[in-house]
Enzyme design. Structure first.
Site, PDB file in Angstrom:
ATOM      1  N   CYS A 121      14.233  71.111   1.400  1.00  0.00           N
ATOM      2  CA  CYS A 121      16.082  71.529   2.067  1.00  0.00           C
ATOM      3  C   CYS A 121      15.210  70.659   2.744  1.00  0.00           C
ATOM      4  CB  CYS A 121      16.387  72.420   1.471  1.00  0.00           C
ATOM      5  SG  CYS A 121      15.217  74.078   3.204  1.00  0.00           S
ATOM      6  N   ARG A 144      17.612  77.131   2.311  1.00  0.00           N
ATOM      7  CA  ARG A 144      17.465  77.385   1.367  1.00  0.00           C
ATOM      8  C   ARG A 144      15.766  76.791   0.552  1.00  0.00           C
ATOM      9  NH1 ARG A 144      20.971  71.925   0.054  1.00  0.00           N
ATOM     10  NH2 ARG A 144      19.626  71.439   2.632  1.00  0.00           N
ATOM     11  N   ASP A 159      24.386  73.574   1.061  1.00  0.00           N
ATOM     12  CA  ASP A 159      23.896  74.282   2.308  1.00  0.00           C
ATOM     13  C   ASP A 159      24.615  74.935   2.865  1.00  0.00           C
ATOM     14  OD1 ASP A 159      22.336  74.685   4.523  1.00  0.00           O
ATOM     15  OD2 ASP A 159      22.202  72.632   5.214  1.00  0.00           O
TER      16      ASP A 159
END
Length: 169
Positions: A21, A27, A137
């Site tokens: 990420c 994440r 996100d």
């Protein structure tokens, strides 16, 4: 994404997966933790090596975001990783590199050569409910965003492991 495995997965030939990420604190460490948890539950830890990284260096050395950790702990998953930046050598080292969104996918692709194309994909390529193909996100959102990310990533990781498990010898 169609997985192309050059060799079967064995105890001697670990299959190496890296989740990527932006900052490697929300994440991708969640994906790393969930995937490792699923591997451990199925007794397959001898067959895999799991890591995560970020395409930026914003949080290098930091633990996963506290909201990510709280959400994972709620489901019995521990996030052990420390943030690191994705490097060019990772492209050769890992068998599968999964970006959490299109921006990070593009960042990885810019670092890669044609020989790496078969091993770069998106996390939601393995999600039976891929929606727009991106793991959102949650960094600037509330706890609900972290819960949503956990569920999306867990579902994707389960399907990824189901597919990989069929290649174990």
């Amino acid at each position: 994404m169609n997985l192309t495995l050059e060799n079967p997965i064995t105890k001697e030939n670990h299959y190496k997966v890296c989740f990527v990420c932006l900052g490697n604190i929300c994440r991708s460490p969640t994906a790393e933790g969930i995937f490792q948890h699923l591997i451990d539950e199925r007794g397959l830890s001898e067959y895999f090596e799991i890591d995560s990284a970020g395409t930026s260096a914003y949080h290098v050395g930091q633990s996963a975001n506290s909201k990510s950790q709280r959400t994972a702990q709620k489901y019995g998953v521990t996030l052990h990783s420390k943030a690191r930046r994705f490097k060019t050598f990772d492209l050769d080292y890992f068998d599968l590199i999964l970006a959490m969104d299109n921006e990070n996918y593009a960042n990885i692709q810019r670092m890669a050569s044609d020989k790496h194309d078969h091993k770069i994909g998106r996390m939601r390529d393995f999600d039976p409910q891929p929606e727009d193909g991106q793991v959102p996100d949650p960094y600037y959102g509330g706890q609900d965003g972290f819960e949503n990310v956990f569920q999306v990533v867990k579902r994707s990781c389960q399907h990824l492991l189901d597919e990989l498990e069929s290649h174990i010898q």
